[in-house]
Write an enzyme that holds these catalytic residues in place. Structure first.
Site, PDB file in Angstrom:
ATOM      1  N   THR A 267      30.550  34.854  49.150  1.00  0.00           N
ATOM      2  CA  THR A 267      30.483  36.254  49.570  1.00  0.00           C
ATOM      3  C   THR A 267      29.460  36.942  48.670  1.00  0.00           C
ATOM      4  O   THR A 267      29.464  36.742  47.449  1.00  0.00           O
ATOM      5  CB  THR A 267      31.865  36.942  49.576  1.00  0.00           C
ATOM      6  N   GLU A 268      28.552  37.690  49.291  1.00  0.00           N
ATOM      7  CA  GLU A 268      27.363  38.137  48.560  1.00  0.00           C
ATOM      8  C   GLU A 268      27.663  39.169  47.480  1.00  0.00           C
ATOM      9  O   GLU A 268      26.812  39.445  46.651  1.00  0.00           O
ATOM     10  CB  GLU A 268      26.282  38.639  49.517  1.00  0.00           C
ATOM     11  N   ASN A 269      28.869  39.736  47.481  1.00  0.00           N
ATOM     12  CA  ASN A 269      29.240  40.626  46.382  1.00  0.00           C
ATOM     13  C   ASN A 269      29.716  39.854  45.144  1.00  0.00           C
ATOM     14  O   ASN A 269      30.342  40.443  44.270  1.00  0.00           O
ATOM     15  CB  ASN A 269      30.291  41.656  46.836  1.00  0.00           C
TER      16      ASN A 269
ATOM     17  N   SER B 139      23.921  36.566  42.720  1.00  0.00           N
ATOM     18  CA  SER B 139      24.454  36.233  44.034  1.00  0.00           C
ATOM     19  C   SER B 139      23.364  36.220  45.100  1.00  0.00           C
ATOM     20  O   SER B 139      23.297  35.319  45.941  1.00  0.00           O
ATOM     21  CB  SER B 139      25.539  37.238  44.420  1.00  0.00           C
TER      22      SER B 139
END
Lengths: 213, 232, 213, 232
Positions: free
Chosen positions: A48-50, A90
Site C-alpha cells: 500500500t503506497e502509504n 514507498s
C-alpha cells in the site's frame, strides 16, 4: 460460451492470473476486490503506497488501529513479514519498477496502453490525482479492471483516450466483464470473451481486435 | 520469491560475464567477503564493479582485480596504502576507472532503485569530476546532472534475514547495503542468521524483502579462496 | 604576541569556536584532533559519513567492533542518542545542509573560499576523492585546518587555487598555525595571529588581508 | 539543539505570516492534529501548506482553509467527499492549488532535505500535470524535471522522541514524517511520549535528531479548537 462476468468473477480471474510470489498493489475501488480471491498458496505480498508491504485484510472490530490504514484510508491488518517505510521510500519502490503487478480502475484505456483514470476533464471539476500516475508508471505490469462499455454503450477501450491521461503506454492487460485484452506491440489481442464473441465485440469497438494466439 | 542458497557458491552462480555488480561494504564493515570470494571462484569476467573502494591487500575485490575479472570499476576511493592490485592494473591500462564522489555514488545507486532518471547534485560542481557533464545553476547554486547506476547484481551483507528476505543490518555495516539491494535486478545477501518470517519487527526492517532475491547464511568466518581454487 | 600554534593548540581553538549543540563532521587526519578538545558541555554531535550520528571516541581494547568504524575506517564507539542510517541518507544529510560545521584539511584555499584538498594534479597520480567533495559542498560552515605555508614557504591561502578543486566558494574559515582567516564577501579578514603580525603575513602572501573588525 | 515545548501553542509560536508549512499525515494516521489546531489559533496567515490532501470535514487543515489562512496548497488529492471548505475556497478563487502526483510530492520533499536541485521522474510524463515543465527522454523513457519543495516549517507526528529529537513512528503513521522533518528549516513534532536519550535503539531510529527542532508531548486526544477561540 459463458455469461458476462460480475465484478467478483472478474476479481477472481485477475487474482488467478497473478503469479505466485508476486508483489502487488491493488488500486482503490474495484481492484480491491482482487484481494478476496488471492490464495495463501499464491503467497502474494500486497503493497500500500502509504508505506507498507505485507498488508492483510481489512481490520474488523478490535483489530481497527487508526495508525494502520491502506491508501483508501480503510483500516487494515498486518501480516507476518510486513514492513513499514516512509512515503518517499514507498513511491521509490513503485517508481523503481519493483512491484510485479498493479491493478487499477479506468475511465479509458487506449490501444497502445495509455491510461485515463484520474480526471474526467470537465472544466468545473476540482482535480485530484493522488497516487494514480505513480501507480500507472511504476509497476512491471499494469492491469486494468473495468466494465468494457459505458452506460450509453461506448467502448472504454479506445484508439486514443479522450480523457486526460494518467500514464502513457503503461497498461499491459485490460480485464472487463466481456473480455480480457492483452496490449502488446502487435496491438490489442482478445485473450478470452465472456457471453460474447470477438466479432460481436469488434462490431461495437473502434479498436482493431486480434484473436487469441 | 526468495531463494535461500545452500552456499555462497550457489548464491552467485548466475553471475555472468559482463555483468555489472554492486558490492556493499565500507572498509570491512558490511563487506560480503564470502560472496566476493565465491564470485572469484565462479569465474565470471569482464565485470563492471561498483564499490566505494577498489580492493585492499590480497583479499576479496583486490583478488578479483588481480585476476583481471574486472573490466571497469566505479568507485570513490581506489587509492589506498594497500590497493596494490588495483594500482598495478590501472597503471597497466587493464582496468577502467570511473571516479565518483562518494555522496554522488550513493545517490546514483539510490536513483537506480528509485526510478529517477537523473538528478542535479551540487557535489563536484566546478571541479574536474564535472568535466563533460551537464551543469545548471538553480537559484544561484551550481549543480551537476548525474545518472543512475543500474546493475545486474548486488552482493551485500546484512545481520539477519527472515524467510521473505526482510533485512536488518548492524551499526555502520549498513552503509551501501539498502541502496544497493534496491538498485540491482538480482540482489544476493549474506547474513549471519536467517529467522522465521514474523520474527523481525515490521517497524525496524531496513530493507524490505521485495528487494532481495537470494540469501545465504554464512557461518562465522569462511576460509579465503586459495590460489589453487581460483585458478581451476 | 603568542607563539605559532601546534596542531593540538589549533585543534583546541577550532573546538572552542564550535557553537554548543552543533552537528559536526571532522575530516580524516588533522581535523580528527578537534574531537579531543570538545567538552561535554558543548554537547556537540559528531557525524561520520559512513552512516552514523552520535559517534564517540576511538574504540579501545574490548570496545573494538568491526561493524562500528568511522570514515577513516578506525574503530569508534557509540554515544547515547546515536543513530545509524544508510549511505544515501548519510550524504543526503550533508548535501542537504543539515550539518553545522565540517572541518577539513587542505592543500590550498582561495581568497573566495575555493577548496583544493583531494588531488595534487600530478599526471601519474591515481585519483581518489572519497567524500571530500560532498563534505566541502554540504555543511553550513566549512572550516579548514592547515599549516599556512608549505615547507618551501609558499602560502596555501592563495588568490586562486592551482591544485584541482574540491569545491567552489565553500570555505568560511581557515585555521592555521600562524593566523585564523575569515572568508566573506568582503574578502579575507585576519581574525587573529599567532607569533606573527598581519603585516608580516601580508609580506609573504599574495592574498590581500583585511584586519580584524 | 532541541527545544521541548510546553504546549502545542508554544511549539508553533514562531510560524509567521507567509510561511511555507509542511504538514504530515495520510488520512488521520500521522496527522499532527493538535499542532494544526495550534497553528490556526496562533493566527499566522498567507501560508503555503504542503499536505497530501486539502483538509477534511470541519477539523484541522480544513479549518485553516475555511478561515482563509492558506494562500496556496501543494497536494496530490484535494477533492474528497468531505473537503467542502477547500472546495468552497477553490471555487471562490481564494486559494491557489498546485496539484502534484503523490510520489512526485514525496520525492520533491525528499529532494529538498537531501540537497538535490531537481530530478527527472517518469511520473506524469505525457499528462497535463507535466504541461509547461521540462521533459526529457532518457534511454527511451520519458521523464519530467521536478523541483524540490523547500519549507520554513514542518508539523509532524511521531510516536516517541528522545531528548535529542531522535524519532520513531508507528505503522502507516510514518508516511510523510521523515521526509518532511528533513525538508523544513524548522521541524516541530508532536509525540505521544518523550523518553531519555539512550532509550531508543540507535538501529531503529527513523528520524535522527539533527532534523528535529521542537518536540511537544500531547497527552491523549486534545480538545479541538472551538469556533470561539479561532475567531479571537
Amino acid at each position: 460460451m459463458s455469461e458476462k462476468l460480475t465484478k467478483d468473477e472478474l476479481a477472481r480471474l485477475v487474482a488467478k492470473d497473478i503469479a505466485p510470489g508476486s508483489f502487488v498493489n491493488l488500486g482503490i475501488g474495484q481492484p480491491t476486490l482482487v484481494s478476496n480471491y488471492l490464495t495463501a498458496e499464491q503467497d502474494v505480498t500486497l503493497h500500500t503506497e502509504n508505506g507498507m508491504l505485507g498488508m492483510g485484510p481489512q481490520a474488523q472490530g478490535d483489530e481497527i488501529d487508526e495508525d494502520l490504514i491502506n491508501a483508501g484510508k480503510i483500516p487494515v491488518t498486518e501480516l507476518p513479514g510486513a514492513s513499514y517505510f516512509h512515503h518517499a521510500d514507498s513511491f521509490a519502490m513503485m517508481r523503481g519498477g519493483h512491484l510485479d503487478v498493479c491493478v487499477l480502475g479506468a475511465f479509458q484505456v487506449s490501444a497502445t496502453g495509455d491510461l485515463a483514470n484520474w480526471h474526467t476533464g470537465a472544466p468545473d471539476a476540482i482535480p485530484a490525482v493522488g497516487g494514480a500516475m505513480d501507480l500507472a508508471t511504476g509497476a512491471k505490469d499494469v492491469y486494468v479492471m473495468m466494465s468494457l462499455f459505458t452506460k450509453d454503450g461506448k467502448s472504454k477501450l479506445v484508439p486514443e483516450c479522450t480523457y486526460p491521461l494518467t500514464g502513457v503506454n503503461c497498461v499491459t492487460r485490460v480485464y472487463t466483464n466481456e473480455a480480457v485484452f492483452l496490449i502488446s506491440e502487435d496491438g490489442v489481442r482478445v485473450r478470452e470473451t465472456f457471453g460474447t464473441t470477438i466479432e460481436e465485440l469488434q462490431s461495437k469497438m473502434d479498436v482493431k481486435l486480434l484473436p487469441a494466439e | 520469491m526468495l531463494t535461500i542458497a545452500k552456499s555462497a557458491q550457489d548464491a552467485v552462480a548466475e553471475i555472468h560475464d559482463g555483468a555489472t555488480v554492486l558490492i556493499g561494504g565500507f572498509g570491512n564493515a558490511g563487506q560480503p567477503m564470502e560472496l566476493i570470494d565465491a564470485l572469484l571462484a565462479c569465474g565470471a569476467k569482464d565485470l563492471t564493479v561498483v564499490n566505494n573502494n577498489a580492493g585492499q591487500a590480497d583479499a576479496g575485490l583486490a583478488l578479483l582485480i588481480k585476476e583481471r575479472k574486472v573490466k571497469k570499476i566505479i568507485c570513490s576511493f581506489p587509492r589506498q596504502s594497500d590497493s596494490w592490485h588495483f594500482d598495478a592494473a590501472y597503471r597497466a591500462g587493464e582496468i577502467e576507472l570511473e571516479l565518483v564522489p562518494q555522496g554522488n555514488l550513493a545517490e546514483r545507486i539510490r536513483a537506480a532503485g528509485a526510478g529517477i532518471g537523473g538528478f542535479f547534485t551540487p557535489t563536484g560542481y566546478g571541479t574536474m569530476l564535472a568535466e563533460g557533464k551537464e551543469t545548471r545553476v538553480i537559484d544561484g547554486k551550481g549543480y551537476v546532472l548525474e545518472s543512475p547506476i543500474y546493475a545486474d547484481f548486488a552482493l551485500i551483507k546484512a545481520l539477519k534475514s527472515d524467510k521473505t528476505g526482510n533485512l536488518v543490518y548492524r551499526k555502520t555495516a549498513r552503509n551501501f547495503g539498502p541502496i544497493m539491494a534496491a538498485a540491482a535486478k538480482h540482489t544476493i545477501v549474506q547474513v549471519n542468521e536467517i529467522v522465521e518470517t514474523g520474527e523481525l519487527d515490521p517497524e525496524v526492517i531496513v530493507t524490505p524483502g521485495i528487494y532481495v532475491d537470494t540469501v545465504v547464511k554464512i557461518d562465522g568466518k569462511a576460509p579465503a579462496v586459495t590460489e589453487h581454487e581460483v585458478n581451476q
